[in-house]
Scaffold this motif. Structure first.
Motif, PDB file in Angstrom:
ATOM      1  N   GLY A   1      -2.155  -8.934 -11.219  1.00 32.38           N
ATOM      2  CA  GLY A   1      -2.816  -8.355 -12.373  1.00 32.38           C
ATOM      3  C   GLY A   1      -3.605  -7.100 -12.091  1.00 32.38           C
ATOM      4  N   GLN A   2      -3.831  -6.772 -10.816  1.00 29.95           N
ATOM      5  CA  GLN A   2      -4.601  -5.583 -10.477  1.00 29.95           C
ATOM      6  C   GLN A   2      -3.738  -4.332 -10.591  1.00 29.95           C
ATOM      7  N   VAL A   3      -4.350  -3.269 -11.106  1.00 32.52           N
ATOM      8  CA  VAL A   3      -3.631  -2.007 -11.317  1.00 32.52           C
ATOM      9  C   VAL A   3      -4.085  -0.986 -10.290  1.00 32.52           C
ATOM     10  N   ARG A   4      -3.125  -0.333  -9.650  1.00 33.60           N
ATOM     11  CA  ARG A   4      -3.437   0.678  -8.651  1.00 33.60           C
ATOM     12  C   ARG A   4      -2.675   1.968  -8.981  1.00 33.60           C
ATOM     13  N   PRO A   5      -3.286   3.127  -8.706  1.00 36.34           N
ATOM     14  CA  PRO A   5      -2.583   4.400  -8.925  1.00 36.34           C
ATOM     15  C   PRO A   5      -1.627   4.691  -7.774  1.00 36.34           C
ATOM     16  N   VAL A   6      -0.456   5.185  -8.105  1.00 32.04           N
ATOM     17  CA  VAL A   6       0.557   5.561  -7.117  1.00 32.04           C
ATOM     18  C   VAL A   6       0.965   7.006  -7.393  1.00 32.04           C
ATOM     19  N   PRO A   7       0.981   7.860  -6.365  1.00 35.19           N
ATOM     20  CA  PRO A   7       1.344   9.269  -6.598  1.00 35.19           C
ATOM     21  C   PRO A   7       2.690   9.411  -7.300  1.00 35.19           C
ATOM     22  N   ALA A   8       2.724  10.306  -8.295  1.00 33.81           N
ATOM     23  CA  ALA A   8       3.976  10.544  -9.022  1.00 33.81           C
ATOM     24  C   ALA A   8       4.922  11.430  -8.231  1.00 33.81           C
ATOM     25  N   GLU A   9       4.408  12.097  -7.242  1.00 30.79           N
ATOM     26  CA  GLU A   9       5.254  12.981  -6.440  1.00 30.79           C
ATOM     27  C   GLU A   9       6.327  12.174  -5.718  1.00 30.79           C
ATOM     28  N   GLY A  10       7.570  12.623  -5.808  1.00 33.15           N
ATOM     29  CA  GLY A  10       8.674  11.951  -5.129  1.00 33.15           C
ATOM     30  C   GLY A  10       9.290  10.800  -5.899  1.00 33.15           C
ATOM     31  N   LEU A  11       8.871  10.592  -7.145  1.00 29.18           N
ATOM     32  CA  LEU A  11       9.460   9.507  -7.938  1.00 29.18           C
ATOM     33  C   LEU A  11      10.936   9.768  -8.211  1.00 29.18           C
ATOM     34  N   THR A  12      11.729   8.718  -8.173  1.00 34.79           N
ATOM     35  CA  THR A  12      13.139   8.780  -8.566  1.00 34.79           C
ATOM     36  C   THR A  12      13.452   7.530  -9.391  1.00 34.79           C
ATOM     37  N   MET A  13      14.628   7.513  -9.964  1.00 30.46           N
ATOM     38  CA  MET A  13      15.074   6.357 -10.729  1.00 30.46           C
ATOM     39  C   MET A  13      16.288   5.734 -10.050  1.00 30.46           C
ATOM     40  N   ASN A  14      16.303   4.421  -9.970  1.00 26.52           N
ATOM     41  CA  ASN A  14      17.472   3.689  -9.507  1.00 26.52           C
ATOM     42  C   ASN A  14      17.853   2.731 -10.620  1.00 26.52           C
ATOM     43  N   GLY A  15      18.721   3.213 -11.497  1.00 32.92           N
ATOM     44  CA  GLY A  15      18.999   2.452 -12.699  1.00 32.92           C
ATOM     45  C   GLY A  15      17.764   2.423 -13.572  1.00 32.92           C
ATOM     46  N   ALA A  16      17.292   1.245 -13.926  1.00 37.29           N
ATOM     47  CA  ALA A  16      16.087   1.128 -14.750  1.00 37.29           C
ATOM     48  C   ALA A  16      14.824   1.012 -13.906  1.00 37.29           C
ATOM     49  N   ASN A  17      14.970   0.930 -12.586  1.00 40.79           N
ATOM     50  CA  ASN A  17      13.825   0.791 -11.695  1.00 40.79           C
ATOM     51  C   ASN A  17      13.248   2.145 -11.303  1.00 40.79           C
ATOM     52  N   ILE A  18      11.916   2.203 -11.211  1.00 38.86           N
ATOM     53  CA  ILE A  18      11.226   3.401 -10.749  1.00 38.86           C
ATOM     54  C   ILE A  18      11.007   3.252  -9.250  1.00 38.86           C
ATOM     55  N   VAL A  19      11.444   4.234  -8.475  1.00 44.34           N
ATOM     56  CA  VAL A  19      11.311   4.175  -7.022  1.00 44.34           C
ATOM     57  C   VAL A  19      10.259   5.183  -6.576  1.00 44.34           C
ATOM     58  N   THR A  20       9.256   4.719  -5.821  1.00 43.62           N
ATOM     59  CA  THR A  20       8.183   5.590  -5.351  1.00 43.62           C
ATOM     60  C   THR A  20       8.359   5.898  -3.866  1.00 43.62           C
ATOM     61  N   ALA A  21       7.590   6.860  -3.393  1.00 43.93           N
ATOM     62  CA  ALA A  21       7.635   7.221  -1.972  1.00 43.93           C
ATOM     63  C   ALA A  21       6.731   6.308  -1.147  1.00 43.93           C
ATOM     64  N   TRP A  22       5.927   5.496  -1.815  1.00 46.40           N
ATOM     65  CA  TRP A  22       5.006   4.597  -1.113  1.00 46.40           C
ATOM     66  C   TRP A  22       5.698   3.335  -0.645  1.00 46.40           C
ATOM     67  N   THR A  23       5.180   2.791   0.451  1.00 50.61           N
ATOM     68  CA  THR A  23       5.629   1.493   0.939  1.00 50.61           C
ATOM     69  C   THR A  23       4.753   0.400   0.329  1.00 50.61           C
ATOM     70  N   GLN A  24       5.140  -0.833   0.535  1.00 47.29           N
ATOM     71  CA  GLN A  24       4.331  -1.958   0.062  1.00 47.29           C
ATOM     72  C   GLN A  24       2.944  -1.923   0.686  1.00 47.29           C
ATOM     73  N   ALA A  25       2.861  -1.601   1.999  1.00 50.38           N
ATOM     74  CA  ALA A  25       1.570  -1.579   2.689  1.00 50.38           C
ATOM     75  C   ALA A  25       0.650  -0.509   2.108  1.00 50.38           C
ATOM     76  N   GLU A  26       1.192   0.651   1.798  1.00 53.33           N
ATOM     77  CA  GLU A  26       0.379   1.718   1.211  1.00 53.33           C
ATOM     78  C   GLU A  26      -0.144   1.303  -0.163  1.00 53.33           C
ATOM     79  N   PHE A  27       0.706   0.641  -0.932  1.00 52.12           N
ATOM     80  CA  PHE A  27       0.290   0.198  -2.259  1.00 52.12           C
ATOM     81  C   PHE A  27      -0.815  -0.853  -2.155  1.00 52.12           C
ATOM     82  N   ASP A  28      -0.653  -1.815  -1.256  1.00 59.66           N
ATOM     83  CA  ASP A  28      -1.646  -2.876  -1.108  1.00 59.66           C
ATOM     84  C   ASP A  28      -2.990  -2.321  -0.656  1.00 59.66           C
ATOM     85  N   ALA A  29      -2.964  -1.223   0.131  1.00 62.69           N
ATOM     86  CA  ALA A  29      -4.199  -0.646   0.657  1.00 62.69           C
ATOM     87  C   ALA A  29      -4.879   0.303  -0.333  1.00 62.69           C
ATOM     88  N   ALA A  30      -4.207   0.647  -1.416  1.00 65.60           N
ATOM     89  CA  ALA A  30      -4.767   1.583  -2.389  1.00 65.60           C
ATOM     90  C   ALA A  30      -5.911   0.948  -3.168  1.00 65.60           C
TER      91      ALA A  30
END
Length: 232
Positions: free
Chosen positions: A166-195
């Motif tokens: 339920g927690q919301v974290r900001p992820v840089p929009a730079e480097g975003l791509t689409m894989n079908g309907a999924n949004i793919v970011t340049a961040w890893t899971q570890a970077e997201f968890d540490a944000a």
């Protein structure tokens, strides 16, 4: 409140997702005679957007265009339902009404590798991102779902991703791509968890989430047990 569609501006400009414009495909020589009930002739005029089916009659995509493979052969570029584009050989193609029929069956199309050259990440323009879409990290792990977008104090743009807790974290929009309907970011899971968690966005997301009805005690379905009543 969050609009149904989020339009994000990227660091180098607005992020836009628009299907690549495709001009009408030039007539392609037919490699083999078509059955009597299908279109016959020396050439087939193929229209982008037309359904593409396999020899088994199953429609597996839509025509996106045509091109030349590495071996010099002409291929069709067929877009699948998930948005990926694959090259399909033109040998044996025919028309069945408005449907393009190939020699490949759906299973062959599904098993074919995806050509990165046919699926480039969005460059300039805009990515149209829908709140609730799955957000995936660079390592393939699911980070959460899209909650919205925001601009950082430094002027950069971020997408707001709500994790499973339920927690919301900001992820840089730079480097975003689409894989079908999924949004793919340049961040890893570890970077997201540490944000750092965005407290305001988390509270907003919690308020928008559907609330559960209070549990009812089966032994006291009226909810009056233990309450004092005054006789009339």
């Amino acid at each position: 409140m969050i609009r149904k569609t989020v339009l994000l501006a990227g660091v180098a400009g607005a992020l836009a997702f628009a299907a690549p414009a495709v001009a009408q495909v030039a007539p392609i020589p037919q490699a083999a005679p078509a059955p009597a009930e299908q279109t016959q002739g020396a050439q087939l005029a193929l229209q982008p957007g037309a359904d593409v089916a396999g020899a088994d009659g199953v429609v597996y995509g839509r025509l996106d265009g045509a091109g030349t493979a590495a071996d010099g052969s002409t291929v069709l570029h067929v877009r699948a339902e998930d948005g990926t584009v694959k090259a399909v050989p033109i040998e044996g193609i025919s028309m069945n009404g408005a449907i393009i029929v190939t020699a490949w069956a759906k299973a062959q199309f599904d098993a074919a590798p995806t050509d990165p050259a046919l699926n480039p990440p969005a460059a300039s323009g805009e990515l149209t991102l829908t709140p609730g879409a799955t957000v995936v990290g660079s390592g393939g792990a699911t980070l959460g779902t899209l909650h919205g977008a925001a601009q950082g104090a430094d002027g950069s743009y971020n997408i707001l991703v709500r994790a499973a807790d339920g927690q919301v974290r900001p992820v840089p929009a730079e480097g975003l791509t689409m894989n079908g309907a999924n949004i793919v970011t340049a961040w890893t899971q570890a970077e997201f968890d540490a944000a750092q968690v965005d407290a305001a966005a988390t509270a907003e997301a919690s308020a928008e989430a559907p609330t559960e009805a209070p549990a009812m005690d089966s032994a006291d379905p009226t909810g009056t047990e233990g309450m004092e009543t005054t006789p009339e």
